[in-house]
Design an enzyme around this catalytic site. Structure first.
Site, PDB file in Angstrom:
ATOM      1  N   ASP A  34     -12.854 -17.936 -21.591  1.00 25.26           N
ATOM      2  CA  ASP A  34     -13.982 -17.079 -21.219  1.00 25.26           C
ATOM      3  C   ASP A  34     -13.588 -15.620 -21.441  1.00 25.26           C
ATOM      4  OD1 ASP A  34     -16.644 -17.538 -19.105  1.00 25.26           O
ATOM      5  OD2 ASP A  34     -15.897 -15.507 -19.475  1.00 25.26           O
ATOM      6  N   SER A  96     -26.268 -17.578 -18.292  1.00 28.85           N
ATOM      7  CA  SER A  96     -26.589 -16.491 -19.224  1.00 28.85           C
ATOM      8  C   SER A  96     -26.535 -16.938 -20.679  1.00 28.85           C
ATOM      9  CB  SER A  96     -25.646 -15.307 -18.999  1.00 28.85           C
ATOM     10  OG  SER A  96     -24.300 -15.690 -19.208  1.00 28.85           O
ATOM     11  N   HIS A 101     -22.425 -25.408 -20.895  1.00 24.68           N
ATOM     12  CA  HIS A 101     -20.976 -25.161 -20.890  1.00 24.68           C
ATOM     13  C   HIS A 101     -20.454 -25.415 -19.489  1.00 24.68           C
ATOM     14  CE1 HIS A 101     -23.254 -21.461 -20.229  1.00 24.68           C
ATOM     15  NE2 HIS A 101     -22.313 -21.102 -19.363  1.00 24.68           N
TER      16      HIS A 101
HETATM   17  P1  AMP Z   1     -22.944 -18.575 -17.631  1.00 23.43           P
HETATM   18  O1  AMP Z   1     -23.211 -17.231 -17.006  1.00 23.43           O
HETATM   19  O2  AMP Z   1     -22.695 -19.685 -16.662  1.00 23.43           O
HETATM   20  O3  AMP Z   1     -24.027 -18.904 -18.639  1.00 23.43           O
HETATM   21  O4  AMP Z   1     -21.587 -18.427 -18.421  1.00 23.43           O
HETATM   22  C1  AMP Z   1     -21.505 -17.766 -19.639  1.00 23.43           C
HETATM   23  C2  AMP Z   1     -20.072 -17.345 -19.790  1.00 23.43           C
HETATM   24  O5  AMP Z   1     -19.840 -17.071 -21.156  1.00 23.43           O
HETATM   25  C3  AMP Z   1     -19.677 -16.095 -19.019  1.00 23.43           C
HETATM   26  O6  AMP Z   1     -18.635 -16.413 -18.108  1.00 23.43           O
HETATM   27  C4  AMP Z   1     -19.244 -15.109 -20.098  1.00 23.43           C
HETATM   28  O7  AMP Z   1     -18.126 -14.338 -19.702  1.00 23.43           O
HETATM   29  C5  AMP Z   1     -18.887 -16.050 -21.235  1.00 23.43           C
HETATM   30  N1  AMP Z   1     -19.019 -15.493 -22.571  1.00 23.43           N
HETATM   31  C6  AMP Z   1     -20.060 -14.822 -23.094  1.00 23.43           C
HETATM   32  N2  AMP Z   1     -19.838 -14.541 -24.390  1.00 23.43           N
HETATM   33  C7  AMP Z   1     -18.628 -15.074 -24.696  1.00 23.43           C
HETATM   34  C8  AMP Z   1     -17.821 -15.129 -25.879  1.00 23.43           C
HETATM   35  N3  AMP Z   1     -18.233 -14.585 -27.046  1.00 23.43           N
HETATM   36  N4  AMP Z   1     -16.622 -15.738 -25.820  1.00 23.43           N
HETATM   37  C9  AMP Z   1     -16.183 -16.288 -24.660  1.00 23.43           C
HETATM   38  N5  AMP Z   1     -16.900 -16.286 -23.509  1.00 23.43           N
HETATM   39  C10 AMP Z   1     -18.094 -15.683 -23.528  1.00 23.43           C
END
Ligand code: AMP
Ligand code: ZN
Length: 115
Positions: A34, A96, A101
């Site tokens: 992450d 988000s 995931h």
């Molecule tokens: P959620 O808010 O549960 O949808 O989790 C989305 C997660 O994706 C968050 O913890 C972000 O930090 C992570 N995230 C967003 N863009 C990326 C990326 N390009 N590479 C790795 N993690 C990401």
């Protein structure tokens, strides 16, 4: 059969079009660090095929089993015995990115209930 969704960030990561720090992969799942870690270990495990959230994933039991097997493969590889797995569903509870995931978090004490 459509397996990816245009403009989906995590489909782009699975395809290798968007960079990520790979931690684990197998036939059905891909796991990467992450970008904004919330624990010493914070890995996202995604199915290679696009599903918007865990409820959508549940429509395909084989793919759902593949995600769980991917989590098992990740934690076995990393030697994690104690970890938290989170699947946010819906913006109101913090989702988000709308490619399902599993957050796998470990390496610090964690409270309950989550915020
Ligand atoms: P959620 O808010 O549960 O949808 O989790 C989305 C997660 O994706 C968050 O913890 C972000 O930090 C992570 N995230 C967003 N863009 C990326 C990326 N390009 N590479 C790795 N993690 C990401
Ligand atoms: Zn996707």
């Amino acid at each position: 059969m459509t397996t990816s969704s245009p403009d989906c960030l995590f489909c782009g990561i699975v395809a290798g079009d968007i960079p990520s720090t790979k931690v684990y992969e197998d036939e059905h799942a891909y796991a990467f660090a992450d970008l904004n870690p919330q624990a010493p270990t914070h890995v996202l495990v995604v199915p290679r095929k696009h599903f918007s959230d865990v409820a959508d994933l549940g429509r395909d039991p084989d793919a759902a089993a593949g995600l769980l097997a991917g989590i098992r493969g990740l934690v076995a590889q990393e030697g994690l015995e104690h970890f938290r797995t989170v699947l946010n569903t819906g913006a109101e509870v913090g989702q988000s990115v709308f490619h399902v995931h599993a957050h796998v978090l470990a390496g610090r004490p964690m409270g309950w209930p989550p915020g």
